[in-house]
Design an enzyme around this catalytic site. Structure first.
Site, PDB file in Angstrom:
ATOM      1  N   GLU A  80       0.853  -1.290  -0.001  1.00 50.54           N
ATOM      2  CA  GLU A  80      -0.135  -0.055   0.090  1.00 50.54           C
ATOM      3  C   GLU A  80       0.926   1.349   0.039  1.00 50.54           C
ATOM      4  OE1 GLU A  80      -1.840  -3.067   3.014  1.00 50.54           O
ATOM      5  OE2 GLU A  80      -0.033  -2.323   2.364  1.00 50.54           O
ATOM      6  N   CYS A 106      -2.313  -2.885   7.501  1.00 54.95           N
ATOM      7  CA  CYS A 106      -1.644  -2.653   8.761  1.00 54.95           C
ATOM      8  C   CYS A 106      -2.051  -1.297   9.379  1.00 54.95           C
ATOM      9  CB  CYS A 106      -0.180  -2.687   9.065  1.00 54.95           C
ATOM     10  SG  CYS A 106       0.702  -1.675   8.245  1.00 54.95           S
TER      11      CYS A 106
END
Length: 152
Positions: A80, A106
């Site tokens: 990401e 996360c």
């Protein structure tokens, strides 16, 4: 194509992107999609020009760091993060995009996604980070785990 068909299509691409990963523990791929256009891709691994973990060994394994903890103890960036960085390098406006990812984000990635203006997260595998999904919820970002069922 209806939305579930697009989700399947983009999730298949995340799997292909993940094959570029240089992480020894988990191969992750991510796409930032806006208006059915892929704005950026990312996979997890060491920064450009830095020795990869297949040469140095996995620092997290060497230190016995469990998955989902102590993200700073790693040579690599998350998929990401790399997708956001790629968009920035190429001047792509990703506000309003959907993140497709092989894994749920996360907490660090969730905070970046919130500030980048991502509106939805669709992920494959779960990840042991409850706070991450709580923050996405608080920020009003829709998310769900893609299972391949057409009723989503």
């Amino acid at each position: 194509m209806k939305r579930p068909e697009w989700d399947e299509y983009f999730m298949q691409i995340t799997q292909l992107v993940a094959t570029r990963s240089t992480c020894l523990r988990r191969q992750v791929g991510a796409l930032l999609v806006k208006e059915k256009n892929i704005m950026a891709t990312g996979y997890n691994g060491a920064p450009s020009g830095i020795t990869h973990c297949d040469v140095t060994g996995c620092l997290r394994d060497q230190l016995n760091v469990p998955s989902g903890e102590r993200h700073e103890l790693c040579r690599g960036l998350h998929a990401e993060q790399n997708a956001i960085i790629q968009a920035a390098r190429h001047g792509a406006n990703i506000a309003g995009s959907i993140l497709y990812c092989t894994d749920s984000p996360c907490i660090i990635c969730s905070k970046m996604l919130i500030n980048a203006g991502i509106v939805e997260v669709i992920f494959g595998r779960g990840y042991p980070d409850k706070l991450s999904l709580e923050m996405l919820t608080e920020a009003g970002i829709k998310f769900h785990q893609y299972t391949g069922d057409s009723d989503q």
